[in-house]
Design a protein around this motif. Structure first.
Motif, PDB file in Angstrom:
ATOM      1  N   VAL A  52      53.026  88.107  39.629  1.00 21.50           N
ATOM      2  CA  VAL A  52      54.035  87.155  40.501  1.00 21.50           C
ATOM      3  C   VAL A  52      55.982  88.505  40.833  1.00 21.50           C
ATOM      4  O   VAL A  52      56.399  88.014  39.458  1.00 21.50           O
ATOM      5  CB  VAL A  52      53.973  86.036  40.714  1.00 21.50           C
ATOM      6  N   PRO A  53      55.610  88.826  41.484  1.00 21.47           N
ATOM      7  CA  PRO A  53      57.260  89.485  41.565  1.00 21.47           C
ATOM      8  C   PRO A  53      58.368  88.402  41.014  1.00 21.47           C
ATOM      9  O   PRO A  53      58.368  87.781  42.652  1.00 21.47           O
ATOM     10  CB  PRO A  53      57.119  90.503  43.172  1.00 21.47           C
ATOM     11  N   ALA A  54      59.018  89.145  40.552  1.00 19.21           N
ATOM     12  CA  ALA A  54      60.584  88.261  40.632  1.00 19.21           C
ATOM     13  C   ALA A  54      61.409  87.936  41.451  1.00 19.21           C
ATOM     14  O   ALA A  54      61.519  88.941  41.851  1.00 19.21           O
ATOM     15  CB  ALA A  54      61.134  88.278  38.810  1.00 19.21           C
ATOM     16  N   TYR A  55      62.446  87.441  41.693  1.00 17.60           N
ATOM     17  CA  TYR A  55      63.518  87.785  42.997  1.00 17.60           C
ATOM     18  C   TYR A  55      64.681  88.546  41.578  1.00 17.60           C
ATOM     19  O   TYR A  55      64.202  88.709  41.155  1.00 17.60           O
ATOM     20  CB  TYR A  55      64.037  85.637  43.393  1.00 17.60           C
ATOM     21  N   HIS A  56      64.387  89.079  43.059  1.00 15.11           N
ATOM     22  CA  HIS A  56      66.190  90.645  42.710  1.00 15.11           C
ATOM     23  C   HIS A  56      66.532  90.256  43.519  1.00 15.11           C
ATOM     24  O   HIS A  56      66.796  90.442  44.759  1.00 15.11           O
ATOM     25  CB  HIS A  56      65.511  91.579  42.654  1.00 15.11           C
ATOM     26  N   ASP A  57      68.570  90.032  43.429  1.00 12.25           N
ATOM     27  CA  ASP A  57      69.546  90.625  44.696  1.00 12.25           C
ATOM     28  C   ASP A  57      69.605  91.777  44.746  1.00 12.25           C
ATOM     29  O   ASP A  57      69.362  92.314  44.581  1.00 12.25           O
ATOM     30  CB  ASP A  57      70.805  89.423  43.896  1.00 12.25           C
TER      31      ASP A  57
END
Length: 81
Positions: A76-81
Motif C-alpha cells: 500500500v502506498p505510504a504517505y509522503h510529505d
C-alpha cells in the motif's frame, strides 16, 4: 491483473469509456476496486484523507480497505510529505 491508471481530479487526462472497459474485462469488481484505491493513494502521495475524498469514501472505510490489502500482503502506498 491489468493496472488501470486513475486520473487525478485536478484536471489530468481522463480515459474514455472505450479505453477503460477493455482494461477491466476479466477482472473482478474487488480487483478493480483494489486497483482504484491503490492508484488513487499513489496519486495522492499516500495521503489517506485526500484519497478518501477523491474516492468518495470515509477515511474509516478507506483505512479498513487498506488494512485488508496489507493483511493480504499487498503493498500500500505510504504517505509522503
Amino acid at each position: 491483473m491489468t493496472t488501470v491508471h486513475v486520473a487525478a481530479p485536478q484536471g489530468a487526462q481522463f480515459l474514455a469509456p472505450n479505453q477503460i472497459v477493455p482494461l477491466l474485462i476479466g477482472a473482478t469488481v474487488d480487483e478493480v476496486e483494489r486497483e482504484l484505491v491503490l492508484q488513487t493513494l499513489a496519486r495522492c502521495d499516500g495521503n489517506r484523507t485526500r484519497a478518501a475524498r477523491v474516492l468518495g469514501l470515509s477515511v474509516r472505510t478507506l483505512r479498513n480497505k487498506i488494512r485488508l490489502y496489507a493483511a493480504s500482503g499487498i503493498d500500500v502506498p505510504a504517505y509522503h510529505d
